[in-house]
Design a protein around this motif. Structure first.
Motif: not given
Length: 437
Positions: A328-334, A341-349
């Motif tokens: 996702s970071n490589r794509i840098a999407p709009e 189920a735990d979005p705040h686990r992944w948001e910092p990445l």
């Protein structure tokens, strides 16, 4: 009709090549478009209103005896608002209130002047002032976008811009009442029924009727994008927008029909829009594809969705959610949805995205209309270095420097050494003259 986004797996040997080919999109405009836009810009700069009227008649099939016939009066915008069904009036007002509240908070956080004094009395700071006049371009023709009016005009108004000039094409004279009503709600100062490169030229150069602006914001077709690129420098612009994008990071916990419809929500914009799913669960990807097959026939814009998904869509099986975040970071999407189920686990990445939507209930479409943050977002990987439209786009910053007599003794010696090192003796002497013997 079927929609079969490209199936990829990060474990396949050919993943990188296939992934790169699917992401590729060129911002280069067709040479004929560039040539035509150059002609239009030069003609409007030379002939002003006369040229705008001619191009409006030619491209929008809208004959007008004079520019006054193309200007929308404030009373017309208000009448359009009052004539709407109550449910539409309330939706516009509620969306506008949320957008305004968000941007007011943004202004408090990042749009205020500040300064400090050093112990020797020297003052350093920053003065934030709004632009005097801005132009907002609202697309017309194939579709009408009242939400674009809100997202462009409200942050400008919150920033304190003195005049907001709206241009919107009205082919064959067809005026969309929701767009006019949104202009009333958002505080547009003046509005004109003109579009295309000629509208951009009128805003950039000014005519006898259309005032010259300091900055132009808002999306448009290839002619509008080319014109904005070419007038940059005469005026500021927000960005050159590419096709719409959505990337969904899914852990398999969100109903697959929700994710399928979220992919549709961007694919229905146009054939070049891009919808991508990243997920470590191959079985879940199969279920999303099954929902795509089931739901597509129900969609009024099924042909556009199918073309978009077949041409630029992708369902990508990853080794893990961590790897999905890296991709996702490589794509840098709009638009980036974390369907977890735990979005705040992944948001910092996640470092690069125009807007991040956290959790299964946060559909991207809510951000488009009424959540509050701006929906004018960087596309085509430009989220690596740019940001959503905001209050800060309608402000400018001036440095404040007041050096005290005592401060000049310290700073003057530093400046003198560096100026002599650069061979700029007048710079050095100007600093040295303020030094005490």
């Amino acid at each position: 009709m079927s929609a079969r986004p490209l199936r990829l797996s990060t474990t396949e040997p050919g993943f990188e090549a296939a992934f790169g080919a699917r992401l590729h999109w060129s911002a280069e405009t067709d040479a004929q478009v560039e040539e035509r836009v150059t002609e239009i810009l030069a003609d409007v700069a030379r002939r002003g209103d006369e040229a705008v009227l001619a191009y409006t008649a030619r491209f929008d099939a809208l004959q007008a005896t004079g520019m006054q016939a193309l200007e929308l009066k404030a009373s017309e915008l208000q009448a359009a608002f009052e004539a709407l069904p109550a449910v539409q009036r309330e939706a516009l007002e509620q969306a506008a209130a949320r957008v305004r509240r968000y941007h007011e908070a943004q202004k408090r956080a990042s749009g205020e002047s500040w300064s400090w004094r050093e112990p020797d009395g020297t003052l350093l700071g920053q003065k934030v002032t709004p632009l005097d006049r801005v132009g907002i371009y609202v697309p017309g023709g194939k579709a009408a976008y009242p939400s674009s009016v809100l997202m462009n005009a409200i942050p400008a108004q919150v920033a304190g811009v003195g005049e907001i000039i709206m241009v919107v094409p009205t082919p064959r004279g067809e005026r969309n009442p929701l767009v006019l009503a949104a202009a009333h709600v958002a505080g547009v100062t003046r509005a004109f029924c003109i579009g295309g490169a000629q509208a951009i030229a009128a805003l950039a150069y000014g005519t006898a009727t259309v005032p010259r602006v300091d900055k132009i914001t808002g999306p448009g077709n290839a002619y509008v994008a080319s014109a904005k690129r070419r007038v940059f420098g005469q005026v500021g612009i927000d960005m050159i927008a590419g096709p719409s994008e959505i990337l969904v990071l899914a852990d398999g916990s969100t109903p697959p029909d929700w994710v399928a419809m979220d992919l549709f929500s961007q694919a229905e914009h146009d054939e070049l829009a891009q919808s991508i799913l990243l997920c470590p669960d191959a079985g879940y990807i199969d279920r999303v594809q099954a929902e795509i097959d089931r739901l597509l026939p129900q969609m009024p814009r099924a042909a556009i969705i199918a073309s978009s998904l077949n041409g630029r869509g992708a369902l990508i099986h990853t080794r893990s959610m961590e790897e999905a975040c890296d991709i996702s970071n490589r794509i840098a999407p709009e638009h980036l949805e974390i369907a977890s189920a735990d979005p705040h686990r992944w948001e910092p990445l996640l470092r690069h995205a125009g807007a991040i939507f956290l959790g299964a209930y946060t559909s991207e479409s809510l951000g488009d209309y009424c959540a509050g943050p701006n929906h004018v977002l960087p596309t085509s990987s430009t989220a690596r270095f740019s940001s959503p439209l905001g209050v800060y786009d309608f402000q400018k910053r001036s440095s404040l420097i007041e050096v005290s007599e005592e401060g000049a003794q310290t700073l003057g010696r530093i400046a003198s050494v560096l100026a002599h090192g650069e061979g700029l003796q007048a710079h050095a002497r100007a600093a040295e003259m303020r030094l005490k013997p």
